[in-house]
Design a protein around this motif. Structure first.
Motif, PDB file in Angstrom:
ATOM      1  N   THR A   1       6.118  99.731 -33.271  1.00  0.00           N
ATOM      2  CA  THR A   1       4.594 100.110 -33.113  1.00  0.00           C
ATOM      3  C   THR A   1       4.202 100.150 -31.639  1.00  0.00           C
ATOM      4  O   THR A   1       3.669 101.277 -31.240  1.00  0.00           O
ATOM      5  CB  THR A   1       3.677  98.947 -33.624  1.00  0.00           C
ATOM      6  OG1 THR A   1       4.293  98.786 -35.051  1.00  0.00           O
ATOM      7  CG2 THR A   1       2.330  99.071 -33.479  1.00  0.00           C
ATOM      8  N   LEU A   2       4.737  99.211 -30.691  1.00  0.00           N
ATOM      9  CA  LEU A   2       4.503  99.466 -29.453  1.00  0.00           C
ATOM     10  C   LEU A   2       4.827 100.695 -28.710  1.00  0.00           C
ATOM     11  O   LEU A   2       4.676 101.145 -27.817  1.00  0.00           O
ATOM     12  CB  LEU A   2       4.704  98.153 -28.509  1.00  0.00           C
ATOM     13  CG  LEU A   2       4.052  96.920 -28.918  1.00  0.00           C
ATOM     14  CD1 LEU A   2       4.676  95.680 -27.956  1.00  0.00           C
ATOM     15  CD2 LEU A   2       2.651  97.076 -28.381  1.00  0.00           C
TER      16      LEU A   2
ATOM     17  N   VAL B   1       3.549 100.952 -10.812  1.00  0.00           N
ATOM     18  CA  VAL B   1       4.275  99.798 -11.640  1.00  0.00           C
ATOM     19  C   VAL B   1       4.771 100.454 -12.746  1.00  0.00           C
ATOM     20  O   VAL B   1       4.010 101.286 -13.524  1.00  0.00           O
ATOM     21  CB  VAL B   1       3.402  98.769 -11.858  1.00  0.00           C
ATOM     22  CG1 VAL B   1       3.770  97.727 -12.529  1.00  0.00           C
ATOM     23  CG2 VAL B   1       2.759  98.303 -10.480  1.00  0.00           C
ATOM     24  N   GLU B   2       5.801 100.205 -13.628  1.00  0.00           N
ATOM     25  CA  GLU B   2       6.305 100.681 -14.764  1.00  0.00           C
ATOM     26  C   GLU B   2       7.070  99.591 -15.470  1.00  0.00           C
ATOM     27  O   GLU B   2       7.624  98.721 -14.977  1.00  0.00           O
ATOM     28  CB  GLU B   2       7.524 101.958 -14.434  1.00  0.00           C
ATOM     29  CG  GLU B   2       8.609 101.463 -13.617  1.00  0.00           C
ATOM     30  CD  GLU B   2       9.736 102.398 -13.136  1.00  0.00           C
ATOM     31  OE1 GLU B   2       9.486 103.552 -13.674  1.00  0.00           O
ATOM     32  OE2 GLU B   2      10.615 102.432 -12.422  1.00  0.00           O
ATOM     33  N   VAL B   3       7.025  99.866 -16.957  1.00  0.00           N
ATOM     34  CA  VAL B   3       7.730  99.060 -17.865  1.00  0.00           C
ATOM     35  C   VAL B   3       8.993  99.671 -17.959  1.00  0.00           C
ATOM     36  O   VAL B   3       9.313 100.771 -18.523  1.00  0.00           O
ATOM     37  CB  VAL B   3       6.758  98.958 -18.974  1.00  0.00           C
ATOM     38  CG1 VAL B   3       7.571  98.282 -20.156  1.00  0.00           C
ATOM     39  CG2 VAL B   3       5.701  98.182 -18.662  1.00  0.00           C
TER      40      VAL B   3
ATOM     41  N   PRO C   1       9.994 101.968 -23.125  1.00  0.00           N
ATOM     42  CA  PRO C   1      11.243 101.772 -23.637  1.00  0.00           C
ATOM     43  C   PRO C   1      11.213 100.540 -24.263  1.00  0.00           C
ATOM     44  O   PRO C   1      10.796  99.532 -23.778  1.00  0.00           O
ATOM     45  CB  PRO C   1      11.980 101.945 -22.561  1.00  0.00           C
ATOM     46  CG  PRO C   1      11.141 102.360 -21.254  1.00  0.00           C
ATOM     47  CD  PRO C   1       9.670 102.011 -21.613  1.00  0.00           C
ATOM     48  N   ILE C   2      12.119 100.273 -25.437  1.00  0.00           N
ATOM     49  CA  ILE C   2      12.246  99.138 -25.909  1.00  0.00           C
ATOM     50  C   ILE C   2      13.613  98.835 -26.092  1.00  0.00           C
ATOM     51  O   ILE C   2      14.847  99.591 -25.935  1.00  0.00           O
ATOM     52  CB  ILE C   2      11.766  98.988 -27.662  1.00  0.00           C
ATOM     53  CG1 ILE C   2      12.600 100.165 -28.358  1.00  0.00           C
ATOM     54  CG2 ILE C   2      10.245  99.216 -27.736  1.00  0.00           C
ATOM     55  CD1 ILE C   2      11.956 100.329 -29.835  1.00  0.00           C
ATOM     56  N   ALA C   3      14.111  97.434 -26.192  1.00  0.00           N
ATOM     57  CA  ALA C   3      15.262  97.012 -25.873  1.00  0.00           C
ATOM     58  C   ALA C   3      15.956  96.379 -27.325  1.00  0.00           C
ATOM     59  O   ALA C   3      14.893  95.790 -27.922  1.00  0.00           O
ATOM     60  CB  ALA C   3      15.754  96.181 -24.817  1.00  0.00           C
TER      61      ALA C   3
ATOM     62  N   SER D   1       9.158  97.572 -11.033  1.00  0.00           N
ATOM     63  CA  SER D   1       9.724  97.588 -12.461  1.00  0.00           C
ATOM     64  C   SER D   1       9.648  96.449 -13.199  1.00  0.00           C
ATOM     65  O   SER D   1      10.079  95.267 -12.649  1.00  0.00           O
ATOM     66  CB  SER D   1      11.230  98.204 -12.366  1.00  0.00           C
ATOM     67  OG  SER D   1      11.282  99.266 -11.547  1.00  0.00           O
ATOM     68  N   ILE D   2       9.104  96.276 -14.431  1.00  0.00           N
ATOM     69  CA  ILE D   2       8.943  95.258 -15.140  1.00  0.00           C
ATOM     70  C   ILE D   2       9.579  95.304 -16.567  1.00  0.00           C
ATOM     71  O   ILE D   2       9.414  96.473 -17.217  1.00  0.00           O
ATOM     72  CB  ILE D   2       7.187  95.193 -15.375  1.00  0.00           C
ATOM     73  CG1 ILE D   2       6.545  95.104 -14.282  1.00  0.00           C
ATOM     74  CG2 ILE D   2       7.073  93.603 -16.147  1.00  0.00           C
ATOM     75  CD1 ILE D   2       6.688  94.125 -13.267  1.00  0.00           C
ATOM     76  N   GLY D   3      10.070  94.254 -16.776  1.00  0.00           N
ATOM     77  CA  GLY D   3      10.739  93.963 -18.227  1.00  0.00           C
ATOM     78  C   GLY D   3       9.864  93.018 -18.813  1.00  0.00           C
ATOM     79  O   GLY D   3       9.265  91.943 -18.401  1.00  0.00           O
ATOM     80  N   ILE D   4       9.649  93.342 -20.188  1.00  0.00           N
ATOM     81  CA  ILE D   4       8.665  92.222 -21.077  1.00  0.00           C
ATOM     82  C   ILE D   4       9.476  91.698 -22.006  1.00  0.00           C
ATOM     83  O   ILE D   4      10.136  92.378 -22.980  1.00  0.00           O
ATOM     84  CB  ILE D   4       7.408  93.295 -21.392  1.00  0.00           C
ATOM     85  CG1 ILE D   4       6.482  93.504 -20.094  1.00  0.00           C
ATOM     86  CG2 ILE D   4       6.656  92.367 -22.417  1.00  0.00           C
ATOM     87  CD1 ILE D   4       5.581  94.387 -20.462  1.00  0.00           C
TER      88      ILE D   4
END
Length: 311
Positions: free
Chosen positions: A41-42, A26-28, A49-51, A3-6
């Motif tokens: 936009t993303l 692998v997941e965002v 998912p956005i934070a 699991s990845i945070g960006i």
């Protein structure tokens, strides 16, 4: 599942998202950027998912945090991630300068988290084949290494943002040179930069326009020449060349590999074996990952090259 945070949703962050969505296992889990319109936009384009805040990403049960923000913010974000027990993947260069890089290394060591740098060349079939041929001795004794980088314009057309042309954060020495300096470091060991000259425009806030440096790879005493120019009348060209007594290897524009032999035209090498991706190596906690300690070595080279002309 990895699991990845960006943090940082610019062009490179978007590329990371696309790469992750092509990977298995692998997941965002969360993406954050100060530009809310960009986040929207993303989300609409990729469904990620956005934070609302950085803290929300850090509390989203991620294994790794990817830092894709401008270099000056890398250290503070990395320290927050490390203190939360999260492994950290950083964009290059490691930090704004070596002092910040040292703080990042210490934070990761103190919290016992794993670190990695985003150096795609390390997971390139062409680079792996280049390394194999060098180490096998197929091109003979290495007598010189050269990096040549030429840009008709900087920033490049696809890379327009407020900081990429700035003297404090941007420039091709920070953006492009780290990839190849890291490759040289992996192939030939420690470098000593013996002399260099860097040119800056009259406008004090703009990044460099040219650099040339002479160095030596200490372990084998191999001369290394580093050159870069922007604002010139030719198409963009990146050439990393390793000269051997029996042959020459050229990595051109990141991924095209050629071999030359005496009195022969150079030949492109196309039969390249696939290699594990960055994220496959992250899942294995592989030794092929580039840790912050190695990123700090490269940061020191970058800091030196960006200083006014020392000899």
């Amino acid at each position: 599942m990895l699991s990845i945070g960006i943090i940082g949703a610019g062009i490179v962050g978007e590329r990371i998202i696309k790469q992750i969505q092509q990977e298995n296992g692998v997941e965002v889990l969360a993406v954050y950027d100060e530009q809310q319109e960009r986040l929207k936009t993303l989300h609409e384009t990729y469904g990620v998912p956005i934070a609302a805040t950085l803290e929300e990403v850090l509390h989203s049960q991620i294994d790794w945090l990817y830092i894709g923000t401008p270099p000056s913010s890398h250290a503070s974000i990395a320290r927050l991630a490390a203190s939360a027990g999260i492994h950290v993947l950083s964009e290059k260069p490691l930090a704004h300068n070596a002092e910040d890089g040292e703080a990042m290394v210490k934070a990761a060591m103190d919290s016992r988290v794993q670190t990695a740098m985003h150096f795609p060349l390390m997971y390139s079939p062409a680079v792996r084949e280049m390394a194999r041929r060098i180490r096998s001795g197929s091109i003979g004794k290495i007598v010189r290494v050269e990096l040549q980088t030429f840009f008709p314009d900087w920033p490049r057309a696809w890379q327009q943002n407020p900081w990429i042309a700035s003297r404090s954060q941007g420039g091709f020495v920070r953006e492009v040179f780290p990839h190849y300096l890291q490759l040289i470091h992996r192939l030939f060991g420690e470098l000593k930069i013996q002399s260099h000259q860097i040119t800056y425009p009259e406008q004090k806030d703009l990044c460099e326009t040219g650099v040339i440096a002479q160095a030596i790879a200490l372990q084998q005493e191999i001369p290394v020449l580093l050159t870069g120019l922007s604002g010139i009348g030719q198409k963009e060209l990146l050439e990393f060349k390793v000269y051997g007594e029996e042959g020459v290897l050229t990595l051109e524009n990141w991924s095209t590999l050629y071999v030359s032999e005496k009195y022969e035209e150079r030949k492109q090498l196309t039969d390249l074996k696939p290699v594990p991706s960055l994220f496959e190596e992250m899942k294995k906690h592989s030794a092929l990952l580039v840790p912050f300690e190695e990123g700090l070595v490269i940061q020191r080279y970058i800091d030196f090259l960006l200083t006014e002309n020392l000899k």
